[in-house]
Motif scaffolding. Structure first.
Motif, mmCIF file in Angstrom:
data_model
loop_
_atom_site.group_PDB
_atom_site.id
_atom_site.type_symbol
_atom_site.label_atom_id
_atom_site.label_comp_id
_atom_site.label_asym_id
_atom_site.label_seq_id
_atom_site.Cartn_x
_atom_site.Cartn_y
_atom_site.Cartn_z
ATOM 1 N N GLY A 86 5.085 17.956 7.060
ATOM 2 C CA GLY A 86 4.205 16.821 7.301
ATOM 3 C C GLY A 86 4.511 15.747 6.288
ATOM 4 N N LEU A 87 3.774 14.646 6.366
ATOM 5 C CA LEU A 87 4.014 13.526 5.465
ATOM 6 C C LEU A 87 2.700 13.083 4.819
ATOM 7 N N ALA A 88 2.691 13.023 3.488
ATOM 8 C CA ALA A 88 1.543 12.506 2.740
ATOM 9 C C ALA A 88 1.649 10.984 2.729
ATOM 10 N N ILE A 89 1.356 10.394 3.867
ATOM 11 C CA ILE A 89 1.709 9.006 4.136
ATOM 12 C C ILE A 89 0.905 7.996 3.324
ATOM 13 N N GLU A 90 -0.270 8.386 2.818
ATOM 14 C CA GLU A 90 -1.118 7.431 2.107
ATOM 15 C C GLU A 90 -0.742 7.341 0.629
ATOM 16 N N HIS A 91 -0.973 8.411 -0.164
ATOM 17 C CA HIS A 91 -0.780 8.281 -1.613
ATOM 18 C C HIS A 91 0.686 8.385 -2.020
ATOM 19 N N GLU A 92 1.556 8.790 -1.104
ATOM 20 C CA GLU A 92 2.989 8.801 -1.389
ATOM 21 C C GLU A 92 3.744 7.825 -0.486
ATOM 22 N N GLY A 93 2.997 6.943 0.159
ATOM 23 C CA GLY A 93 3.613 5.965 1.048
ATOM 24 C C GLY A 93 2.969 4.602 0.896
ATOM 25 N N VAL A 94 1.830 4.412 1.544
ATOM 26 C CA VAL A 94 1.175 3.106 1.571
ATOM 27 C C VAL A 94 0.824 2.602 0.172
ATOM 28 N N MET A 95 0.254 3.470 -0.645
ATOM 29 C CA MET A 95 -0.157 3.047 -1.987
ATOM 30 C C MET A 95 1.055 2.646 -2.833
ATOM 31 N N PHE A 96 2.150 3.365 -2.677
ATOM 32 C CA PHE A 96 3.360 3.028 -3.433
ATOM 33 C C PHE A 96 3.965 1.729 -2.912
ATOM 34 N N ALA A 97 3.951 1.539 -1.593
ATOM 35 C CA ALA A 97 4.482 0.308 -1.005
ATOM 36 C C ALA A 97 3.752 -0.914 -1.555
ATOM 37 N N LYS A 98 2.435 -0.826 -1.655
ATOM 38 C CA LYS A 98 1.656 -1.956 -2.153
ATOM 39 C C LYS A 98 1.940 -2.223 -3.626
ATOM 40 N N TRP A 99 2.147 -1.156 -4.405
ATOM 41 C CA TRP A 99 2.502 -1.345 -5.814
ATOM 42 C C TRP A 99 3.868 -2.031 -5.924
ATOM 43 N N LEU A 100 4.818 -1.599 -5.114
ATOM 44 C CA LEU A 100 6.142 -2.234 -5.133
ATOM 45 C C LEU A 100 6.039 -3.711 -4.783
ATOM 46 N N ASN A 101 5.216 -4.046 -3.806
ATOM 47 C CA ASN A 101 5.020 -5.458 -3.460
ATOM 48 C C ASN A 101 4.533 -6.259 -4.656
ATOM 49 N N GLU A 102 3.657 -5.664 -5.452
ATOM 50 C CA GLU A 102 3.157 -6.359 -6.643
ATOM 51 C C GLU A 102 4.284 -6.639 -7.638
ATOM 52 N N GLN A 103 5.337 -5.829 -7.581
ATOM 53 C CA GLN A 103 6.497 -6.034 -8.459
ATOM 54 C C GLN A 103 7.532 -6.966 -7.828
ATOM 55 N N GLY A 104 7.211 -7.502 -6.660
ATOM 56 C CA GLY A 104 8.143 -8.391 -5.970
ATOM 57 C C GLY A 104 9.204 -7.661 -5.170
ATOM 58 N N ILE A 105 8.928 -6.421 -4.816
ATOM 59 C CA ILE A 105 9.910 -5.575 -4.126
ATOM 60 C C ILE A 105 9.434 -5.273 -2.716
ATOM 61 N N THR A 106 10.306 -5.460 -1.740
ATOM 62 C CA THR A 106 10.012 -5.093 -0.360
ATOM 63 C C THR A 106 10.015 -3.574 -0.245
ATOM 64 N N ALA A 107 9.078 -3.038 0.512
ATOM 65 C CA ALA A 107 8.978 -1.588 0.698
ATOM 66 C C ALA A 107 9.041 -1.258 2.184
ATOM 67 N N ALA A 108 9.743 -0.177 2.498
ATOM 68 C CA ALA A 108 9.849 0.274 3.887
ATOM 69 C C ALA A 108 9.500 1.761 3.923
#
Length: 294
Positions: A86-108
């Motif tokens: 399975g995939l821990a899509i929230e705390h190992e996905g969405v939350m990390f993507a938003k943090w990367l955005n704060e650093q100016g990094i695109t996340a996929a």
């Protein structure tokens, strides 16, 4: 005059906008059918308030983009963990993507297919994700030479596999750097049993165990990596990370590794991890160093 119903609708729309304002698009990973079927016929299931997804057989990418003013041109393909079941899509996905955005990094965020004992399937999806990002670099406003991969636990195994098994013909699938959170690395003595079973099956061959033991696949062309883990991780032994780090150094590949005294396994972006702030500070500094060296 706004009535109660209009106010509730407006509030709901505002909440939806706030939650989804960073999610620019969700794209189907393969234009046609993937090269191999994982033979999962059950529908995808979202549990734990949507934070855990199973039965993944239709892979996609959810792309989060930073504000244009912050955009560094860097991109990270994110592989959430879950033992290849399975995939821990929230705390190992969405939350990390938003943090990367704060650093100016695109996340996929890569919602990759569960292997269901078909060993090639997760890597097929990870490589296709890197291809997609590079081939659409112009549309995404990113640099095709600054595409990294990140993975958590079994997703860390996938990220390490993509970093050591890659195609160079056509659009390269070699990531430019990798971020590995408490990763599964080996399929041998110190492995995570569930990940090994779900990826390689009940009786894996010695050849498959060797091939998917990523510490044994490193060479001078393996991309730089940062590894982040806890010393007291009893789910995925720290020996996974130390073996990968040692192999990188033996091949003169730049690497960093931070082993926190405690925290166990699976903390991801949860703020209750004791070293959450320090971990992100270290990772942010490393990413800036990578950006400046590329």
């Amino acid at each position: 005059m706004i009535n109660t119903r209009q106010l509730l609708v407006a509030s709901a729309l505002l909440l939806f906008t706030c939650v989804n304002m960073n999610a620019q698009k969700i794209v189907k990973l393969w234009e046609t059918n993937p090269p191999t079927s994982n033979e999962i016929t059950e529908a995808e299931r979202y549990e734990r308030n949507g934070g855990w997804v199973t039965n993944v057989s239709a892979p996609d990418l959810t792309i989060y983009q930073p504000d244009k003013a912050k955009n560094t041109g860097m991109t990270v393909v994110i592989c959430p963990g879950g033992g290849y079941s399975g995939l821990a899509i929230e705390h190992e996905g969405v939350m990390f993507a938003k943090w990367l955005n704060e650093q100016g990094i695109t996340a996929a965020i890569l919602k990759y297919r569960m292997p269901n004992k078909h060993k090639e399937i997760p890597l097929d999806d990870a490589q296709q994700a890197i291809r997609y990002v590079r081939e659409h670099a112009g549309d995404l406003g990113i640099d095709a030479d600054k595409v990294g991969i990140a993975g958590f636990s079994a997703g860390g195994h996938l990220a390490a596999t993509a970093s050591t098994h890659y195609a160079i013909k056509g659009t390269s699938t070699r990531p430019d750097f990798s971020i590995l959170f408490y990763p599964v690395i080996t399929m041998e003595v110190a492995t995570h049993g569930g990940s090994k079973l779900n990826l390689l099956g009940d009786k894996p061959s010695a050849a498959d165990m060797h091939t998917f033991s990523n510490e044994k696949q490193i060479n001078v062309n393996t991309p730089p990596a940062i590894l982040l883990l806890s010393d007291d991780d009893r789910t995925v032994p720290p020996a996974n990370s130390t073996s990968y780090y040692n192999a990188l150094k033996q091949n003169n590949v730049p690497a960093a590794m931070y082993i926190f005294p405690e925290g166990g396994h699976g903390w991801g972006m949860r703020e209750n991890f004791k070293y959450h702030t320090q971990m992100l500070d270290l990772l942010g500094t490393w990413l800036k160093d990578i950006q400046n060296k590329q």
